[in-house]
Scaffold this active site. Structure first.
Site, PDB file in Angstrom:
ATOM      1  CG  HIS A 163      -2.030  -0.921   1.219  1.00  0.00           C
ATOM      2  ND1 HIS A 163      -2.298  -1.800   2.228  1.00  0.00           N
ATOM      3  CD2 HIS A 163      -2.979  -1.128   0.281  1.00  0.00           C
ATOM      4  CE1 HIS A 163      -3.370  -2.519   1.913  1.00  0.00           C
ATOM      5  NE2 HIS A 163      -3.800  -2.131   0.742  1.00  0.00           N
ATOM      6  CB  CYS A 252      -3.483  -1.536   8.688  1.00  0.00           C
ATOM      7  SG  CYS A 252      -1.939  -1.231   7.861  1.00  0.00           S
TER       8      CYS A 252
HETATM    9  C1  CIR Z   1      -3.546  -7.533   3.093  1.00  0.00           C
HETATM   10  O1  CIR Z   1      -2.685  -8.056   2.391  1.00  0.00           O
HETATM   11  O2  CIR Z   1      -4.507  -6.954   2.606  1.00  0.00           O
HETATM   12  C2  CIR Z   1      -3.402  -7.601   4.596  1.00  0.00           C
HETATM   13  N1  CIR Z   1      -2.769  -8.807   4.963  1.00  0.00           N
HETATM   14  C3  CIR Z   1      -2.649  -6.418   5.133  1.00  0.00           C
HETATM   15  C4  CIR Z   1      -3.394  -5.136   4.982  1.00  0.00           C
HETATM   16  C5  CIR Z   1      -2.670  -4.006   5.587  1.00  0.00           C
HETATM   17  N2  CIR Z   1      -3.405  -2.802   5.462  1.00  0.00           N
HETATM   18  C6  CIR Z   1      -2.866  -1.626   5.178  1.00  0.00           C
HETATM   19  O3  CIR Z   1      -1.671  -1.531   4.885  1.00  0.00           O
HETATM   20  N3  CIR Z   1      -3.665  -0.577   5.145  1.00  0.00           N
END
Ligand code: CIR
Length: 263
Positions: A163, A252
């Site tokens: 991200h 997150c």
């Molecule tokens: C994913 O790959 O979507 C999750 N394991 C991690 C999401 C992390 N979220 C973020 O960076 N906003």
């Protein structure tokens, strides 16, 4: 966000160990994850007293990363996203249900995709990273909603990583941290009166800025923490090792809702 009224979190799923992650070589300790999440919530609750937590869902391993399910535009408007990873799409339902009635809720459908983790807010400017999760159609929808609210939307490609906010985040309204190894085009920040600081640790690029010059930094980024302390910020360090194993970081696991007129 620097005048936060409320915080929304979501309990880690009992299936968190099945989350999406780019490197599954080190096992996730679910008990430790729950413990670290509690510490995260406790830390936020000490700063912002109004906190709500949504239930987890055993069918949604990544649901703790609630930031990706929405983009809050102002104290009464939210965009519920269409997350780029198909296994995460259903996470938005509980968030939409919770926010409906409280905020004006906009939604997004295919082919537009967007993860909240790709959208950085700097005052009245949104900067969206075009990533494997967030496409041009998703960003255009965001732009269309934001414009009448007086919010400008810029976008830039994310050269690598998950991200945009894995690679950069605000430590305070004036200080932007970024991971120089990602290769973000820094011209996207032009004119925003930010001090740009290249962080010495990858896990230092995502910090959580809170009101009163407070900032939460990952324990995995001690040198970044020291830089911020030297700049006079009030730094809290949290161990989020199990979230890092899931490619998550400090922004997150929460959605920050602004007080009226504050952003
Ligand atoms: C994913 O790959 O979507 C999750 N394991 C991690 C999401 C992390 N979220 C973020 O960076 N906003």
């Amino acid at each position: 966000m620097f005048q936060v009224d409320r915080i929304l979190t979501r309990k880690p799923s009992v299936s968190f160990q099945n989350c999406i992650r780019h490197d599954a070589s080190s096992p996730i300790d679910l008990d430790l994850m729950n413990h670290q999440h509690l510490a995260y919530v406790k830390c936020l609750s000490q700063i912002v007293s109004d906190h709500n937590q949504l239930d987890d869902d055993p069918a949604l391993p990544d649901c703790v990363f609630i930031e990706d399910t929405c983009v809050v535009l102002d104290h009464e408007t939210v965009l519920i996203t269409n997350p780029g990873a198909p296994s995460r799409r259903a996470e938005v339902q509980a968030v939409q249900e919770y926010l409906t009635g409280e905020l004006r809720v906009h939604t997004m459908v295919d082919p537009a995709t967007l993860d909240g983790g790709d959208v950085l807010r700097v005052g009245q400017t949104l900067i969206a990273g075009r990533s494997e999760r967030s496409n041009e159609a998703g960003i255009q929808l965001l732009r269309d909603l934001a414009k009448p609210l007086g919010i400008e939307t810029r976008s830039t490609p994310l050269p690598k990583g998950l991200h945009f906010k894995s690679a950069c985040s605000l430590a305070s309204p004036e200080v932007l941290l970024y991971d120089p190894s990602v290769g973000i085009d820094l011209s996207v920040f032009e004119g925003l009166s930010l001090d740009l600081i290249a962080v010495p640790e990858k896990d230092g690029a995502n910090v959580l800025a809170l009101p009163q010059q407070r900032v939460i930094v990952s324990q995995a980024a001690p040198r970044t923490a020291r830089i911020l302390e030297q700049r006079g910020l009030d730094v809290t360090i949290l161990n989020i090792s199990e979230m890092h194993k899931a490619d998550g970081a400090l922004t997150c696991p929460s959605v920050r809702l602004p007080a009226k007129g504050h952003w």
